[in-house]
Design an enzyme around this catalytic site. Sequence first.
Site, mmCIF file in Angstrom:
data_model
loop_
_atom_site.group_PDB
_atom_site.id
_atom_site.type_symbol
_atom_site.label_atom_id
_atom_site.label_comp_id
_atom_site.label_asym_id
_atom_site.label_seq_id
_atom_site.Cartn_x
_atom_site.Cartn_y
_atom_site.Cartn_z
ATOM 1 N N SER A 43 59.488 22.179 -11.099
ATOM 2 C CA SER A 43 58.573 21.868 -12.198
ATOM 3 C C SER A 43 59.286 22.261 -13.487
ATOM 4 O O SER A 43 59.083 23.310 -14.063
ATOM 5 C CB SER A 43 57.233 22.586 -12.034
ATOM 6 N N HIS A 155 54.617 23.024 -6.106
ATOM 7 C CA HIS A 155 55.335 23.778 -5.072
ATOM 8 C C HIS A 155 54.677 23.726 -3.700
ATOM 9 O O HIS A 155 55.141 24.369 -2.767
ATOM 10 C CB HIS A 155 55.465 25.255 -5.485
ATOM 11 N N GLN A 163 49.977 26.455 -10.349
ATOM 12 C CA GLN A 163 51.161 26.482 -9.482
ATOM 13 C C GLN A 163 51.386 27.815 -8.763
ATOM 14 O O GLN A 163 51.765 27.839 -7.605
ATOM 15 C CB GLN A 163 52.375 26.156 -10.358
ATOM 16 N N GLU A 164 51.131 28.927 -9.478
ATOM 17 C CA GLU A 164 51.491 30.211 -8.889
ATOM 18 C C GLU A 164 50.384 31.240 -9.064
ATOM 19 O O GLU A 164 49.939 31.506 -10.183
ATOM 20 C CB GLU A 164 52.778 30.746 -9.542
ATOM 21 N N GLU A 207 58.159 28.842 -2.660
ATOM 22 C CA GLU A 207 58.540 30.184 -3.091
ATOM 23 C C GLU A 207 58.047 31.254 -2.121
ATOM 24 O O GLU A 207 57.916 32.419 -2.471
ATOM 25 C CB GLU A 207 58.031 30.441 -4.516
ATOM 26 N N ASP A 242 50.899 31.541 -13.001
ATOM 27 C CA ASP A 242 51.729 30.566 -13.724
ATOM 28 C C ASP A 242 51.019 29.228 -13.570
ATOM 29 O O ASP A 242 51.028 28.638 -12.484
ATOM 30 C CB ASP A 242 53.149 30.492 -13.168
ATOM 31 N N GLU A 285 51.110 32.347 -17.547
ATOM 32 C CA GLU A 285 52.292 31.588 -17.987
ATOM 33 C C GLU A 285 51.955 30.118 -18.180
ATOM 34 O O GLU A 285 51.174 29.550 -17.410
ATOM 35 C CB GLU A 285 53.366 31.756 -16.898
ATOM 36 N N ASP A 312 57.353 29.421 -20.483
ATOM 37 C CA ASP A 312 58.433 28.973 -19.596
ATOM 38 C C ASP A 312 58.855 27.562 -20.024
ATOM 39 O O ASP A 312 59.850 27.391 -20.725
ATOM 40 C CB ASP A 312 57.929 29.003 -18.150
ATOM 41 N N LYS A 337 65.179 32.096 -17.395
ATOM 42 C CA LYS A 337 65.822 31.447 -16.244
ATOM 43 C C LYS A 337 67.191 30.987 -16.708
ATOM 44 O O LYS A 337 67.287 30.078 -17.548
ATOM 45 C CB LYS A 337 65.015 30.219 -15.819
ATOM 46 N N HIS A 365 63.484 33.672 -11.016
ATOM 47 C CA HIS A 365 64.147 32.758 -10.076
ATOM 48 C C HIS A 365 63.728 31.320 -10.385
ATOM 49 O O HIS A 365 62.949 31.081 -11.307
ATOM 50 C CB HIS A 365 63.738 33.127 -8.641
ATOM 51 N N ARG A 366 64.234 30.363 -9.585
ATOM 52 C CA ARG A 366 63.724 28.994 -9.596
ATOM 53 C C ARG A 366 63.109 28.707 -8.232
ATOM 54 O O ARG A 366 63.360 29.433 -7.269
ATOM 55 C CB ARG A 366 64.844 27.969 -9.833
ATOM 56 N N SER A 367 62.342 27.649 -8.143
ATOM 57 C CA SER A 367 61.758 27.339 -6.827
ATOM 58 C C SER A 367 62.840 26.922 -5.829
ATOM 59 O O SER A 367 62.705 27.141 -4.633
ATOM 60 C CB SER A 367 60.675 26.281 -6.956
ATOM 61 N N LYS A 388 60.268 37.856 -11.689
ATOM 62 C CA LYS A 388 59.465 36.934 -10.884
ATOM 63 C C LYS A 388 60.394 36.372 -9.833
ATOM 64 O O LYS A 388 61.339 35.660 -10.151
ATOM 65 C CB LYS A 388 58.937 35.839 -11.806
HETATM 66 P P1 PGA Z 1 60.513 25.690 -10.986
HETATM 67 O O1 PGA Z 1 59.203 26.425 -11.431
HETATM 68 O O2 PGA Z 1 61.559 26.660 -10.642
HETATM 69 O O3 PGA Z 1 60.071 24.819 -9.835
HETATM 70 O O4 PGA Z 1 60.887 24.813 -12.167
HETATM 71 C C1 PGA Z 1 59.021 27.770 -11.536
HETATM 72 C C2 PGA Z 1 58.147 28.080 -12.716
HETATM 73 O O5 PGA Z 1 57.473 27.178 -13.263
HETATM 74 O O6 PGA Z 1 58.127 29.223 -13.163
HETATM 75 ZN ZN ZN Z 2 56.666 28.525 -14.895
#
Ligand code: PGA
Ligand code: ZN
Length: 426
Positions: A43, A155, A163-164, A207, A242, A285, A312, A337, A365-367, A388
Site C-alpha cells: 500500500s 494486506h 489496514q493495521e 505482516e 494504521d 497513522e 506515512d 521507511k 518495515h514494509r509488508s 513498527k
Molecule cells: P506497505 O504498507 O508496506 O504495504 O506499503 C505498510 C504501511 O502502510 O505502513
Molecule cells: Zn502506513
Amino acid sequence: MSFRIRDIRARQILDSRGNPTLEVITSLEGGGTGSFSVPSGASKGEKEAIELRDGGKFLKGKGVLRAIRNVNEVIRPALVGKSALRQHEIDSIMLEIDGTSNKSRLGANAILGVSVSVAKAASNQLGLPIYRYIGGVNAKLMPVPFMNIINGGAHAGNDLAIQEFMIVPSNFRRFKEALFAGVEVYMTLRDLLKGKYGRTSINVGDEGGFAPPMKETEEAIEYLIKSIEESGYGGKIFVALDCAANSFYDEKIEKYKIDGKELGPADLIDFYLELISKYPIVSIEDPFYEGDWDSLVEFTKELGNKVQIVGDDFFVSNPDLLRKGIELGAANALLLKVNQIGTLTEALSSADLAFRNGYSVMVSHRSGETIDEFIADLSVALNSGQIKAGAPARGERISKYNRLLEIEEELGSMAEFIPLSSQLGI
Ligand code: PGA
Ligand code: ZN
C-alpha cells in the site's frame, strides 16, 4: 585497513510475498563486507521513490534484473575505490547518476541496496554493530514495538477497511518485557478468534497478523482490547491504528468507504474521535488519503496533544514533504521507511528534520520484507523509541524482534526503554 570499496554486487532474491527483490553485497579493500536485502510495500504512497521492476510477462513483470544491472554495471564502476566511510558522498554520487527526482532511472531499490550495504560494510570493518556505527556512543533507546496483530485493507483478504490494528506494549521497563507481553496478547487473540470464527480465522496476513472475516472497525478493536485484558495487561498495552486511508478513499465520489458507510472528511473525523474516546488508542497513522492535507491539519489541531498522528503515505519519508507537513501543522510523527526515499543519507535527514521540529519518528518495515534486520538497528541508532515491525510471527518479522533482543542484551545497563506516554508527553 582501507575502507575503499573493492566490489559491489547485486543478485535477485525473494521477499516474504514471494516477489523478487535485490540483495546487494559490498566488500571493502580492508576485508569488511555488508549486505542489504531491499523490502517492498503493497500500500504505497504515490510519491514514493520508484522501485524499478522489469515489466513484461516473466514473473508477472516483477523481476528486478534491470535494477540489478544498474547496480552491477552503472553504480559499481562509479563507486569502486571510494571510501565507504563517506556515506553522504556515496549517496550523492548515486543521486547524481540517477538525475531524476524520484530515482526512476536507476531505481530506488537499486540505490538503497547499495546505500545500506555500504554502511554495513563500513560498520563491519570497524567492528561496530550498525546501531553504534550510525547512532554513535549515545544510541541506547530501545523502541516500543508496534505489533500489527489484525490485518485488513490491502494486506488481507477480509472486509476490514483499516489496514493495521496494532497493540503497543508500552508501560514496561525493558524492551524484552514489552515484546513478550505483546506475544502473550497475540497468543490470546489467536485462541479468541479460533473460538469465535473458527480455524480459518487464524490464518495470517502479509505482516503476520490474523485476518479474521470481520467487517467492522470496532469489532477488530474490541478483540484487541479483549485479548489485552484477558492477558492481564490492561493499562500497560495500548492500541494503534494504521488506517492507510488511501485504500478506502473513493476518488469518484470523494468519500471514504468504511464499515458499510460512505463518509466525507468531517464525518470521518467524527468517526475517529468516537473511536479515540471509547478505546485506549495512542497512535493513528494516515487517517486520510494522502491528498487530504486539510483534514490532516484539522485532525492534528483537534487531537495532536492527545494522540500520536503518523504520516506515512503523506510524507513517504521525504524531507520535502515532511517540511510541508511541519509548515502546515499536519501530523506529529514521521513513519520512516528507508525504501520510500531510497538512500540512507536522505532517510537520516528526514528523521533529523522530524526530531528538530518536535515530531516523533517510528521506524518501519514494509509488508514485503526479508529477514534483513537493518531496521532494528536503525531504530536504536536514531533513539527513535518506536518501531513498527508486524506481528510476532513469520520469520521476516521476528528477525527484527530477535535482533532487538540481542541489542538490548548487548547494551546491558545502558539500554533504556521509555513508555510512549512519557516519550510523547500525552
Ligand atoms: P506497505 O504498507 O508496506 O504495504 O506499503 C505498510 C504501511 O502502510 O505502513
Ligand atoms: Zn502506513
